[in-house]
Design a protein around this motif. Structure first.
Motif, PDB file in Angstrom:
ATOM      1  N   HIS A   1      27.191 -12.204   0.577  1.00  0.00           N
ATOM      2  CA  HIS A   1      26.580 -13.089   1.574  1.00  0.00           C
ATOM      3  C   HIS A   1      26.864 -14.548   1.230  1.00  0.00           C
ATOM      4  O   HIS A   1      26.449 -15.018   0.169  1.00  0.00           O
ATOM      5  CB  HIS A   1      25.059 -12.944   1.550  1.00  0.00           C
ATOM      6  CG  HIS A   1      24.558 -11.653   2.099  1.00  0.00           C
ATOM      7  ND1 HIS A   1      23.236 -11.472   2.447  1.00  0.00           N
ATOM      8  CD2 HIS A   1      25.182 -10.482   2.375  1.00  0.00           C
ATOM      9  CE1 HIS A   1      23.072 -10.241   2.893  1.00  0.00           C
ATOM     10  NE2 HIS A   1      24.234  -9.615   2.855  1.00  0.00           N
TER      11      HIS A   1
ATOM     12  N   ARG B   1      30.032 -12.136   4.344  1.00  0.00           N
ATOM     13  CA  ARG B   1      29.193 -12.375   5.517  1.00  0.00           C
ATOM     14  C   ARG B   1      28.848 -13.858   5.584  1.00  0.00           C
ATOM     15  O   ARG B   1      28.548 -14.466   4.547  1.00  0.00           O
ATOM     16  CB  ARG B   1      27.914 -11.540   5.385  1.00  0.00           C
ATOM     17  CG  ARG B   1      27.033 -11.553   6.611  1.00  0.00           C
ATOM     18  CD  ARG B   1      25.717 -10.838   6.375  1.00  0.00           C
ATOM     19  NE  ARG B   1      24.678 -11.760   5.974  1.00  0.00           N
ATOM     20  CZ  ARG B   1      23.370 -11.508   6.044  1.00  0.00           C
ATOM     21  NH1 ARG B   1      22.941 -10.337   6.476  1.00  0.00           N
ATOM     22  NH2 ARG B   1      22.480 -12.389   5.649  1.00  0.00           N
TER      23      ARG B   1
ATOM     24  N   TYR C   1      17.708 -17.326  10.103  1.00  0.00           N
ATOM     25  CA  TYR C   1      17.806 -16.133   9.257  1.00  0.00           C
ATOM     26  C   TYR C   1      19.022 -16.240   8.319  1.00  0.00           C
ATOM     27  O   TYR C   1      20.093 -16.686   8.729  1.00  0.00           O
ATOM     28  CB  TYR C   1      17.961 -14.882  10.143  1.00  0.00           C
ATOM     29  CG  TYR C   1      18.486 -13.714   9.361  1.00  0.00           C
ATOM     30  CD1 TYR C   1      17.629 -12.966   8.568  1.00  0.00           C
ATOM     31  CD2 TYR C   1      19.844 -13.413   9.355  1.00  0.00           C
ATOM     32  CE1 TYR C   1      18.108 -11.927   7.802  1.00  0.00           C
ATOM     33  CE2 TYR C   1      20.336 -12.365   8.594  1.00  0.00           C
ATOM     34  CZ  TYR C   1      19.465 -11.629   7.812  1.00  0.00           C
ATOM     35  OH  TYR C   1      19.949 -10.609   7.045  1.00  0.00           O
TER      36      TYR C   1
ATOM     37  N   PRO D   1      14.017 -12.898   2.407  1.00  0.00           N
ATOM     38  CA  PRO D   1      13.216 -13.277   3.571  1.00  0.00           C
ATOM     39  C   PRO D   1      11.725 -13.008   3.431  1.00  0.00           C
ATOM     40  O   PRO D   1      10.914 -13.672   4.083  1.00  0.00           O
ATOM     41  CB  PRO D   1      13.802 -12.417   4.702  1.00  0.00           C
ATOM     42  CG  PRO D   1      14.460 -11.261   4.028  1.00  0.00           C
ATOM     43  CD  PRO D   1      14.898 -11.748   2.674  1.00  0.00           C
TER      44      PRO D   1
ATOM     45  N   HIS E   1      21.117 -10.032  13.579  1.00  0.00           N
ATOM     46  CA  HIS E   1      19.754  -9.630  13.248  1.00  0.00           C
ATOM     47  C   HIS E   1      18.913  -9.312  14.497  1.00  0.00           C
ATOM     48  O   HIS E   1      17.773  -9.757  14.623  1.00  0.00           O
ATOM     49  CB  HIS E   1      19.074 -10.689  12.362  1.00  0.00           C
ATOM     50  CG  HIS E   1      18.289 -10.080  11.234  1.00  0.00           C
ATOM     51  ND1 HIS E   1      16.928  -9.992  11.258  1.00  0.00           N
ATOM     52  CD2 HIS E   1      18.675  -9.517  10.072  1.00  0.00           C
ATOM     53  CE1 HIS E   1      16.504  -9.403  10.142  1.00  0.00           C
ATOM     54  NE2 HIS E   1      17.561  -9.097   9.412  1.00  0.00           N
TER      55      HIS E   1
ATOM     56  N   GLU F   1      26.985  -7.733  13.323  1.00  0.00           N
ATOM     57  CA  GLU F   1      25.991  -6.731  12.935  1.00  0.00           C
ATOM     58  C   GLU F   1      24.725  -6.905  13.774  1.00  0.00           C
ATOM     59  O   GLU F   1      24.318  -8.029  14.063  1.00  0.00           O
ATOM     60  CB  GLU F   1      25.683  -6.953  11.449  1.00  0.00           C
ATOM     61  CG  GLU F   1      24.579  -6.100  10.903  1.00  0.00           C
ATOM     62  CD  GLU F   1      24.221  -6.517   9.476  1.00  0.00           C
ATOM     63  OE1 GLU F   1      25.054  -7.144   8.783  1.00  0.00           O
ATOM     64  OE2 GLU F   1      23.096  -6.221   9.067  1.00  0.00           O
TER      65      GLU F   1
ATOM     66  N   GLU G   1      20.630  -0.567   9.963  1.00  0.00           N
ATOM     67  CA  GLU G   1      19.777  -0.693   8.776  1.00  0.00           C
ATOM     68  C   GLU G   1      18.323  -0.318   9.055  1.00  0.00           C
ATOM     69  O   GLU G   1      17.606   0.051   8.137  1.00  0.00           O
ATOM     70  CB  GLU G   1      19.869  -2.106   8.184  1.00  0.00           C
ATOM     71  CG  GLU G   1      19.251  -3.182   9.060  1.00  0.00           C
ATOM     72  CD  GLU G   1      19.566  -4.590   8.580  1.00  0.00           C
ATOM     73  OE1 GLU G   1      20.623  -4.784   7.965  1.00  0.00           O
ATOM     74  OE2 GLU G   1      18.751  -5.485   8.820  1.00  0.00           O
TER      75      GLU G   1
ATOM     76  N   ARG H   1      25.341   1.583   9.745  1.00  0.00           N
ATOM     77  CA  ARG H   1      24.850   0.892   8.548  1.00  0.00           C
ATOM     78  C   ARG H   1      23.542   1.477   7.999  1.00  0.00           C
ATOM     79  O   ARG H   1      22.758   0.780   7.358  1.00  0.00           O
ATOM     80  CB  ARG H   1      24.627  -0.592   8.898  1.00  0.00           C
ATOM     81  CG  ARG H   1      25.895  -1.405   8.769  1.00  0.00           C
ATOM     82  CD  ARG H   1      25.693  -2.850   9.087  1.00  0.00           C
ATOM     83  NE  ARG H   1      24.446  -3.409   8.592  1.00  0.00           N
ATOM     84  CZ  ARG H   1      24.181  -3.701   7.324  1.00  0.00           C
ATOM     85  NH1 ARG H   1      25.083  -3.491   6.387  1.00  0.00           N
ATOM     86  NH2 ARG H   1      23.013  -4.220   7.000  1.00  0.00           N
TER      87      ARG H   1
ATOM     88  N   GLU I   1      27.508  -3.199   1.765  1.00  0.00           N
ATOM     89  CA  GLU I   1      26.876  -4.502   1.530  1.00  0.00           C
ATOM     90  C   GLU I   1      26.432  -4.594   0.067  1.00  0.00           C
ATOM     91  O   GLU I   1      25.908  -3.635  -0.499  1.00  0.00           O
ATOM     92  CB  GLU I   1      25.661  -4.647   2.446  1.00  0.00           C
ATOM     93  CG  GLU I   1      24.953  -5.994   2.324  1.00  0.00           C
ATOM     94  CD  GLU I   1      23.762  -6.105   3.281  1.00  0.00           C
ATOM     95  OE1 GLU I   1      23.232  -5.059   3.718  1.00  0.00           O
ATOM     96  OE2 GLU I   1      23.376  -7.244   3.603  1.00  0.00           O
TER      97      GLU I   1
HETATM   98  O1  LIG Z   1      21.225  -7.184   4.780  1.00  0.00           O
HETATM   99  C1  LIG Z   1      21.076  -7.317   5.967  1.00  0.00           C
HETATM  100  O2  LIG Z   1      21.989  -7.213   6.803  1.00  0.00           O
HETATM  101  C2  LIG Z   1      19.736  -7.601   6.476  1.00  0.00           C
HETATM  102  O3  LIG Z   1      19.574  -7.780   7.657  1.00  0.00           O
HETATM  103  C3  LIG Z   1      18.633  -7.647   5.482  1.00  0.00           C
HETATM  104  C4  LIG Z   1      17.268  -7.413   6.105  1.00  0.00           C
HETATM  105  O4  LIG Z   1      16.815  -8.578   6.713  1.00  0.00           O
HETATM  106  C5  LIG Z   1      16.333  -7.000   5.005  1.00  0.00           C
HETATM  107  O5  LIG Z   1      16.826  -5.851   4.386  1.00  0.00           O
HETATM  108  C6  LIG Z   1      14.935  -6.764   5.525  1.00  0.00           C
HETATM  109  O6  LIG Z   1      14.142  -6.302   4.497  1.00  0.00           O
END
Ligand SMILES: O=C(O)C(=O)C[C@H](O)[C@H](O)CO
Length: 403
Positions: free
Chosen positions: A122, A147, A159, A171, A213, A237, A263, A284, A340
Protein backbone atom coordinates in the motif's frame (compact mmCIF):
# COMPACT_ATOMS: atom_id res chain seq x y z
CA UNK A 1 -6.09 -37.58 17.33
CA UNK A 2 -8.54 -36.19 19.88
CA UNK A 3 -8.84 -32.49 20.65
CA UNK A 4 -8.18 -31.91 24.34
CA UNK A 5 -8.37 -28.11 24.58
CA UNK A 6 -9.63 -25.19 22.51
CA UNK A 7 -9.24 -21.64 23.83
CA UNK A 8 -9.57 -18.11 22.56
CA UNK A 9 -6.96 -15.43 23.22
CA UNK A 10 -7.89 -11.79 22.61
CA UNK A 11 -4.87 -9.49 22.57
CA UNK A 12 -3.75 -6.20 21.12
CA UNK A 13 -0.10 -6.31 20.01
CA UNK A 14 -0.27 -3.23 17.74
CA UNK A 15 -3.95 -3.84 17.04
CA UNK A 16 -6.61 -6.29 18.25
CA UNK A 17 -6.35 -9.94 17.27
CA UNK A 18 -8.50 -12.90 18.27
CA UNK A 19 -6.55 -16.16 18.16
CA UNK A 20 -7.95 -19.66 18.54
CA UNK A 21 -5.59 -22.27 19.98
CA UNK A 22 -6.47 -25.96 19.59
CA UNK A 23 -4.51 -28.69 21.38
CA UNK A 24 -4.62 -32.44 20.75
CA UNK A 25 -3.92 -35.47 22.91
CA UNK A 26 -0.69 -35.99 20.93
CA UNK A 27 0.61 -32.61 22.09
CA UNK A 28 0.21 -30.99 18.64
CA UNK A 29 -1.13 -27.43 18.78
CA UNK A 30 -2.71 -25.45 15.95
CA UNK A 31 -3.78 -21.82 15.68
CA UNK A 32 -6.34 -19.90 13.65
CA UNK A 33 -7.20 -16.21 13.32
CA UNK A 34 -10.71 -15.22 14.46
CA UNK A 35 -10.31 -11.44 14.16
CA UNK A 36 -13.29 -9.43 12.88
CA UNK A 37 -12.20 -5.81 12.97
CA UNK A 38 -14.38 -3.76 15.33
CA UNK A 39 -16.50 -6.79 16.32
CA UNK A 40 -13.76 -8.92 17.89
CA UNK A 41 -15.60 -10.00 21.04
CA UNK A 42 -18.62 -11.27 19.11
CA UNK A 43 -16.46 -13.93 17.42
CA UNK A 44 -14.47 -14.60 20.60
CA UNK A 45 -17.70 -15.26 22.48
CA UNK A 46 -19.27 -17.32 19.65
CA UNK A 47 -16.18 -19.52 19.73
CA UNK A 48 -15.62 -19.81 23.45
CA UNK A 49 -19.27 -20.11 24.44
CA UNK A 50 -20.59 -22.29 21.63
CA UNK A 51 -17.91 -23.95 19.47
CA UNK A 52 -14.90 -24.64 21.70
CA UNK A 53 -16.86 -26.92 24.06
CA UNK A 54 -18.03 -28.93 21.02
CA UNK A 55 -14.46 -29.31 19.77
CA UNK A 56 -13.31 -31.24 22.82
CA UNK A 57 -13.08 -34.94 22.02
CA UNK A 58 -13.49 -34.47 18.24
CA UNK A 59 -10.90 -36.01 15.89
CA UNK A 60 -8.63 -33.14 14.76
CA UNK A 61 -7.86 -34.98 11.50
CA UNK A 62 -11.45 -34.70 10.19
CA UNK A 63 -11.32 -31.14 8.85
CA UNK A 64 -14.14 -31.33 6.30
CA UNK A 65 -16.38 -33.04 8.84
CA UNK A 66 -15.69 -30.30 11.40
CA UNK A 67 -16.46 -27.64 8.78
CA UNK A 68 -19.78 -29.20 7.85
CA UNK A 69 -20.62 -29.88 11.50
CA UNK A 70 -20.22 -26.26 12.50
CA UNK A 71 -21.71 -24.80 9.30
CA UNK A 72 -24.76 -27.02 8.87
CA UNK A 73 -25.01 -27.87 12.56
CA UNK A 74 -25.63 -24.26 13.59
CA UNK A 75 -28.80 -24.17 11.46
CA UNK A 76 -28.23 -20.36 11.29
CA UNK A 77 -25.84 -20.29 8.36
CA UNK A 78 -23.27 -17.81 7.07
CA UNK A 79 -22.65 -14.31 8.38
CA UNK A 80 -19.28 -12.78 9.32
CA UNK A 81 -19.31 -13.89 12.97
CA UNK A 82 -20.15 -17.54 12.25
CA UNK A 83 -17.86 -17.82 9.23
CA UNK A 84 -14.90 -16.15 10.98
CA UNK A 85 -15.30 -18.58 13.89
CA UNK A 86 -15.46 -21.58 11.52
CA UNK A 87 -12.44 -20.19 9.63
CA UNK A 88 -10.37 -20.09 12.81
CA UNK A 89 -11.21 -23.72 13.59
CA UNK A 90 -10.51 -24.78 10.01
CA UNK A 91 -7.09 -23.07 9.85
CA UNK A 92 -6.10 -24.42 13.27
CA UNK A 93 -6.99 -27.96 12.11
CA UNK A 94 -4.97 -27.55 8.88
CA UNK A 95 -2.09 -26.29 11.05
CA UNK A 96 -2.36 -29.42 13.20
CA UNK A 97 -2.57 -31.70 10.15
CA UNK A 98 0.56 -30.10 8.67
CA UNK A 99 2.48 -30.38 11.94
CA UNK A 100 1.42 -34.00 12.38
CA UNK A 101 2.53 -34.79 8.83
CA UNK A 102 5.75 -32.75 9.16
CA UNK A 103 4.77 -30.75 6.08
CA UNK A 104 3.86 -27.16 5.25
CA UNK A 105 0.16 -26.86 4.51
CA UNK A 106 0.72 -25.99 0.84
CA UNK A 107 2.20 -29.48 0.36
CA UNK A 108 -1.03 -30.98 1.72
CA UNK A 109 -3.02 -28.80 -0.69
CA UNK A 110 -1.30 -30.31 -3.72
CA UNK A 111 2.17 -28.77 -3.53
CA UNK A 112 3.67 -25.62 -5.01
CA UNK A 113 2.04 -24.49 -8.23
CA UNK A 114 4.48 -21.53 -8.39
CA UNK A 115 7.81 -20.44 -6.92
CA UNK A 116 6.34 -17.54 -4.98
CA UNK A 117 3.28 -15.38 -4.53
CA UNK A 118 3.21 -11.88 -6.03
CA UNK A 119 2.00 -9.43 -3.39
CA UNK A 120 0.91 -5.82 -3.50
CA UNK A 121 1.79 -3.22 -0.91
CA UNK A 122 0.00 0.00 0.00
CA UNK A 123 1.36 3.44 -0.96
CA UNK A 124 -0.53 6.53 0.11
CA UNK A 125 -0.11 10.24 0.67
CA UNK A 126 -1.84 13.36 1.93
CA UNK A 127 -0.55 14.94 -1.32
CA UNK A 128 0.51 13.48 -4.67
CA UNK A 129 4.14 14.29 -3.76
CA UNK A 130 3.80 12.25 -0.55
CA UNK A 131 2.22 9.44 -2.56
CA UNK A 132 5.20 9.49 -4.96
CA UNK A 133 7.64 9.24 -2.05
CA UNK A 134 5.76 6.27 -0.58
CA UNK A 135 5.45 4.63 -4.01
CA UNK A 136 9.23 4.96 -4.52
CA UNK A 137 9.77 3.48 -1.05
CA UNK A 138 7.72 0.42 -2.06
CA UNK A 139 9.64 0.10 -5.33
CA UNK A 140 12.89 0.23 -3.33
CA UNK A 141 11.57 -2.60 -1.14
CA UNK A 142 11.09 -4.66 -4.30
CA UNK A 143 7.30 -4.53 -4.78
CA UNK A 144 6.11 -5.30 -8.31
CA UNK A 145 2.55 -4.22 -7.54
CA UNK A 146 1.46 -1.22 -5.45
CA UNK A 147 -1.96 0.05 -4.36
CA UNK A 148 -2.30 3.84 -4.52
CA UNK A 149 -4.57 6.04 -2.38
CA UNK A 150 -4.26 9.82 -1.91
CA UNK A 151 -6.25 12.39 0.02
CA UNK A 152 -9.10 13.80 -2.07
CA UNK A 153 -8.82 17.62 -2.12
CA UNK A 154 -11.80 19.17 -0.35
CA UNK A 155 -12.51 16.15 1.87
CA UNK A 156 -11.37 16.30 5.46
CA UNK A 157 -10.28 12.66 5.58
CA UNK A 158 -9.81 10.05 2.87
CA UNK A 159 -9.77 6.25 3.27
CA UNK A 160 -6.39 4.57 3.13
CA UNK A 161 -3.95 7.37 3.95
CA UNK A 162 -1.18 6.29 6.32
CA UNK A 163 -0.24 8.70 9.13
CA UNK A 164 2.84 10.87 8.65
CA UNK A 165 4.61 9.25 11.65
CA UNK A 166 5.54 6.35 9.35
CA UNK A 167 3.18 3.94 11.16
CA UNK A 168 1.14 1.53 9.10
CA UNK A 169 -2.37 2.66 8.11
CA UNK A 170 -4.99 1.46 10.58
CA UNK A 171 -8.58 2.61 10.11
CA UNK A 172 -9.96 1.31 13.45
CA UNK A 173 -9.65 3.92 16.18
CA UNK A 174 -11.34 5.17 19.33
CA UNK A 175 -14.03 3.58 21.47
CA UNK A 176 -16.74 5.13 19.28
CA UNK A 177 -16.48 5.16 15.46
CA UNK A 178 -14.65 8.12 13.95
CA UNK A 179 -16.87 9.98 11.44
CA UNK A 180 -15.46 10.79 7.99
CA UNK A 181 -17.03 12.85 5.22
CA UNK A 182 -17.63 11.81 1.62
CA UNK A 183 -18.38 13.61 -1.64
CA UNK A 184 -18.49 11.41 -4.73
CA UNK A 185 -17.97 14.11 -7.38
CA UNK A 186 -14.73 15.35 -5.75
CA UNK A 187 -13.44 11.77 -5.69
CA UNK A 188 -14.41 11.01 -9.30
CA UNK A 189 -12.60 14.13 -10.48
CA UNK A 190 -9.51 13.37 -8.44
CA UNK A 191 -8.96 9.62 -9.00
CA UNK A 192 -7.87 9.89 -12.69
CA UNK A 193 -5.53 12.77 -11.78
CA UNK A 194 -3.92 10.59 -9.11
CA UNK A 195 -3.50 7.69 -11.53
CA UNK A 196 -2.11 9.99 -14.27
CA UNK A 197 0.40 11.35 -11.75
CA UNK A 198 1.59 7.88 -10.77
CA UNK A 199 1.99 6.69 -14.38
CA UNK A 200 3.80 9.92 -15.38
CA UNK A 201 6.26 9.55 -12.50
CA UNK A 202 6.78 5.79 -12.53
CA UNK A 203 5.74 4.55 -15.98
CA UNK A 204 3.94 1.34 -16.84
CA UNK A 205 6.49 -1.25 -15.65
CA UNK A 206 4.83 -1.72 -12.25
CA UNK A 207 1.30 -2.89 -11.44
CA UNK A 208 -0.85 -0.13 -9.94
CA UNK A 209 -4.01 -0.95 -7.96
CA UNK A 210 -6.66 1.25 -6.38
CA UNK A 211 -9.36 0.65 -3.72
CA UNK A 212 -12.70 2.46 -4.04
CA UNK A 213 -13.91 0.90 -0.77
CA UNK A 214 -17.54 0.35 -1.82
CA UNK A 215 -18.40 4.05 -2.23
CA UNK A 216 -19.84 4.42 -5.74
CA UNK A 217 -23.09 3.62 -7.48
CA UNK A 218 -22.76 1.22 -10.44
CA UNK A 219 -22.93 3.98 -13.05
CA UNK A 220 -20.40 6.08 -11.12
CA UNK A 221 -18.14 3.04 -10.98
CA UNK A 222 -18.55 2.64 -14.74
CA UNK A 223 -17.44 6.25 -15.19
CA UNK A 224 -14.46 5.73 -12.90
CA UNK A 225 -13.40 2.57 -14.72
CA UNK A 226 -13.62 4.34 -18.10
CA UNK A 227 -11.64 7.33 -16.86
CA UNK A 228 -8.86 5.07 -15.56
CA UNK A 229 -8.58 2.78 -18.59
CA UNK A 230 -5.71 4.70 -20.21
CA UNK A 231 -3.63 4.25 -17.01
CA UNK A 232 -4.13 0.47 -17.15
CA UNK A 233 -4.71 -0.25 -13.45
CA UNK A 234 -4.22 -3.87 -12.39
CA UNK A 235 -7.68 -3.51 -10.82
CA UNK A 236 -10.11 -1.22 -9.14
CA UNK A 237 -11.26 -2.81 -5.92
CA UNK A 238 -14.71 -2.76 -4.29
CA UNK A 239 -16.21 -0.20 -6.69
CA UNK A 240 -19.76 -0.52 -5.28
CA UNK A 241 -21.33 -1.99 -2.11
CA UNK A 242 -20.42 -5.64 -2.55
CA UNK A 243 -23.66 -7.30 -1.51
CA UNK A 244 -25.46 -6.13 -4.68
CA UNK A 245 -24.03 -8.70 -7.09
CA UNK A 246 -26.11 -7.80 -10.14
CA UNK A 247 -24.89 -4.17 -9.89
CA UNK A 248 -21.60 -5.35 -11.32
CA UNK A 249 -23.30 -6.05 -14.67
CA UNK A 250 -23.71 -2.33 -15.21
CA UNK A 251 -20.05 -1.65 -14.37
CA UNK A 252 -18.97 -4.37 -16.81
CA UNK A 253 -21.08 -2.84 -19.59
CA UNK A 254 -19.12 0.40 -19.32
CA UNK A 255 -15.47 -0.41 -18.74
CA UNK A 256 -12.63 -2.82 -19.45
CA UNK A 257 -10.84 -1.84 -16.23
CA UNK A 258 -10.48 -5.09 -14.23
CA UNK A 259 -12.71 -5.37 -11.17
CA UNK A 260 -11.85 -6.95 -7.79
CA UNK A 261 -14.23 -7.49 -4.89
CA UNK A 262 -14.79 -9.80 -1.94
CA UNK A 263 -13.11 -8.83 1.34
CA UNK A 264 -16.50 -8.46 3.07
CA UNK A 265 -17.88 -11.75 1.72
CA UNK A 266 -18.08 -14.72 4.00
CA UNK A 267 -19.26 -17.54 1.75
CA UNK A 268 -19.33 -18.85 -1.80
CA UNK A 269 -22.98 -17.76 -1.98
CA UNK A 270 -21.93 -14.09 -1.71
CA UNK A 271 -19.96 -14.30 -4.95
CA UNK A 272 -21.65 -17.10 -6.89
CA UNK A 273 -23.33 -14.75 -9.37
CA UNK A 274 -20.28 -12.50 -9.66
CA UNK A 275 -18.17 -15.50 -10.62
CA UNK A 276 -20.53 -17.54 -12.77
CA UNK A 277 -21.65 -14.48 -14.77
CA UNK A 278 -18.00 -13.37 -15.10
CA UNK A 279 -18.81 -9.96 -13.61
CA UNK A 280 -15.44 -9.64 -11.86
CA UNK A 281 -11.82 -10.47 -12.63
CA UNK A 282 -10.47 -11.07 -9.11
CA UNK A 283 -12.19 -12.55 -6.06
CA UNK A 284 -10.75 -11.11 -2.84
CA UNK A 285 -12.34 -13.30 -0.16
CA UNK A 286 -10.13 -13.78 2.87
CA UNK A 287 -9.17 -16.99 4.57
CA UNK A 288 -10.29 -15.69 7.97
CA UNK A 289 -13.67 -14.23 7.04
CA UNK A 290 -14.76 -16.77 4.43
CA UNK A 291 -14.65 -20.04 6.30
CA UNK A 292 -10.95 -20.89 6.34
CA UNK A 293 -8.72 -22.78 3.93
CA UNK A 294 -11.42 -25.37 3.18
CA UNK A 295 -14.04 -22.86 2.04
CA UNK A 296 -11.63 -20.42 0.40
CA UNK A 297 -10.38 -23.25 -1.82
CA UNK A 298 -13.96 -24.04 -2.77
CA UNK A 299 -14.51 -20.40 -3.80
CA UNK A 300 -11.26 -20.29 -5.78
CA UNK A 301 -12.09 -23.59 -7.50
CA UNK A 302 -15.43 -22.18 -8.66
CA UNK A 303 -13.64 -19.01 -9.79
CA UNK A 304 -11.14 -21.05 -11.78
CA UNK A 305 -13.94 -22.53 -13.90
CA UNK A 306 -14.92 -18.99 -14.96
CA UNK A 307 -11.48 -17.46 -15.49
CA UNK A 308 -11.63 -15.40 -12.28
CA UNK A 309 -8.36 -15.16 -10.34
CA UNK A 310 -7.70 -14.88 -6.61
CA UNK A 311 -6.65 -11.66 -4.91
CA UNK A 312 -6.90 -12.47 -1.21
CA UNK A 313 -7.51 -9.74 1.32
CA UNK A 314 -4.43 -9.25 3.51
CA UNK A 315 -4.92 -6.06 5.50
CA UNK A 316 -3.21 -5.59 8.87
CA UNK A 317 -6.39 -6.59 10.72
CA UNK A 318 -5.85 -10.14 9.49
CA UNK A 319 -3.29 -11.65 11.86
CA UNK A 320 -0.05 -13.33 10.71
CA UNK A 321 -1.91 -16.66 11.09
CA UNK A 322 -4.35 -15.54 8.39
CA UNK A 323 -1.67 -14.18 6.10
CA UNK A 324 0.27 -17.45 6.37
CA UNK A 325 -2.85 -19.54 5.68
CA UNK A 326 -3.64 -17.38 2.64
CA UNK A 327 -0.07 -17.83 1.32
CA UNK A 328 -0.41 -21.64 1.53
CA UNK A 329 -3.60 -21.45 -0.53
CA UNK A 330 -2.00 -18.97 -2.97
CA UNK A 331 0.96 -21.30 -3.52
CA UNK A 332 -1.20 -24.27 -4.43
CA UNK A 333 -4.11 -23.05 -6.59
CA UNK A 334 -3.99 -22.81 -10.39
CA UNK A 335 -5.81 -19.46 -10.62
CA UNK A 336 -3.78 -17.36 -8.21
CA UNK A 337 -3.81 -13.67 -9.15
CA UNK A 338 -2.20 -11.55 -6.45
CA UNK A 339 -2.07 -11.36 -2.64
CA UNK A 340 -2.46 -8.22 -0.53
CA UNK A 341 0.38 -7.69 1.96
CA UNK A 342 0.38 -4.80 4.42
CA UNK A 343 2.56 -6.33 7.11
CA UNK A 344 1.71 -5.99 10.81
CA UNK A 345 2.22 -3.19 13.28
CA UNK A 346 4.76 -3.85 16.01
CA UNK A 347 4.72 -5.43 18.54
CA UNK A 348 2.75 -8.10 16.57
CA UNK A 349 6.02 -9.86 15.82
CA UNK A 350 6.69 -10.34 19.56
CA UNK A 351 3.51 -12.42 19.73
CA UNK A 352 3.50 -14.17 16.33
CA UNK A 353 6.66 -15.77 14.91
CA UNK A 354 6.23 -16.40 11.19
CA UNK A 355 8.21 -18.46 8.74
CA UNK A 356 6.90 -16.63 5.66
CA UNK A 357 9.31 -14.45 3.70
CA UNK A 358 9.15 -11.46 1.32
CA UNK A 359 11.73 -10.96 -1.41
CA UNK A 360 11.65 -8.95 -4.63
CA UNK A 361 7.89 -8.49 -4.55
CA UNK A 362 7.09 -12.16 -3.90
CA UNK A 363 6.21 -13.99 -0.70
CA UNK A 364 6.68 -17.62 0.25
CA UNK A 365 4.96 -19.29 3.23
CA UNK A 366 8.17 -21.12 4.23
CA UNK A 367 8.59 -24.84 4.82
CA UNK A 368 7.87 -25.12 8.53
CA UNK A 369 5.25 -27.81 9.25
CA UNK A 370 1.67 -26.52 9.46
CA UNK A 371 0.93 -22.90 8.58
CA UNK A 372 4.35 -21.84 9.88
CA UNK A 373 3.24 -19.31 12.52
CA UNK A 374 3.83 -19.78 16.25
CA UNK A 375 1.75 -17.88 18.80
CA UNK A 376 3.27 -16.88 22.15
CA UNK A 377 0.40 -16.73 24.63
CA UNK A 378 2.54 -15.28 27.42
CA UNK A 379 3.65 -12.45 25.16
CA UNK A 380 0.03 -11.90 24.06
CA UNK A 381 -1.01 -11.46 27.70
CA UNK A 382 1.19 -8.35 27.86
CA UNK A 383 -1.08 -6.63 25.29
CA UNK A 384 -4.69 -6.57 26.56
CA UNK A 385 -7.70 -6.00 24.30
CA UNK A 386 -8.17 -2.35 23.37
CA UNK A 387 -11.69 -1.77 21.92
CA UNK A 388 -11.66 0.10 18.61
CA UNK A 389 -14.18 0.71 15.83
CA UNK A 390 -13.96 1.18 12.08
CA UNK A 391 -15.04 4.66 10.93
CA UNK A 392 -18.37 5.55 9.42
CA UNK A 393 -18.82 7.91 6.47
CA UNK A 394 -21.28 10.79 6.14
CA UNK A 395 -22.14 12.73 3.00
CA UNK A 396 -21.87 16.51 3.18
CA UNK A 397 -25.61 16.66 4.05
CA UNK A 398 -24.98 14.47 7.11
CA UNK A 399 -26.52 11.23 5.82
CA UNK A 400 -24.64 7.98 6.37
CA UNK A 401 -22.76 6.67 3.32
CA UNK A 402 -20.79 3.46 2.73
CA UNK A 403 -17.37 3.52 4.40
O1 LIG B 1 -7.18 -3.97 2.53
C1 LIG B 1 -8.16 -3.50 2.01
O2 LIG B 1 -8.37 -3.49 0.79
C2 LIG B 1 -9.18 -2.90 2.87
O3 LIG B 1 -10.15 -2.38 2.37
C3 LIG B 1 -8.97 -2.98 4.34
C4 LIG B 1 -10.25 -2.83 5.13
O4 LIG B 1 -10.61 -1.49 5.22
C5 LIG B 1 -10.00 -3.40 6.50
O5 LIG B 1 -9.61 -4.73 6.38
C6 LIG B 1 -11.22 -3.28 7.38
O6 LIG B 1 -10.97 -3.90 8.59
Amino acid sequence: MKITDARVVVSSPGRNYVTLVIETEDGVTGIGDATLNGRELAVASYLSEHLCPLLIGRDARRIEDAWQYFYKGAYWRRGPVTMTAIAAIDVALWDIKGKAAGMPVYELLGGAAREGVMVYGHASGATLQDLSADFQHHLDLGYKAIRVQAAVPGLEKTYGIAPVDGKMYEPASGNVPQEDTWETSAYLDFAPKMMAHVRKEFGYGVHVLHDVHHRLSPIEAGRLGTSLEEYRPFWIEDPTPAEDQSAFRLIRQHTTTPIAVGEVFNSIWDCQQLITERLIDYIRTSVSHAGGITHLRRIFSLADLYGVRSGSHGAGDLSPASLAAALHVDMSIPNFGIQEYMGHREPANEVFTSSYTFKDGYMHPGDAPGIGVEFDEEAAARFPFDPKYLPINRRLDGSVHDW
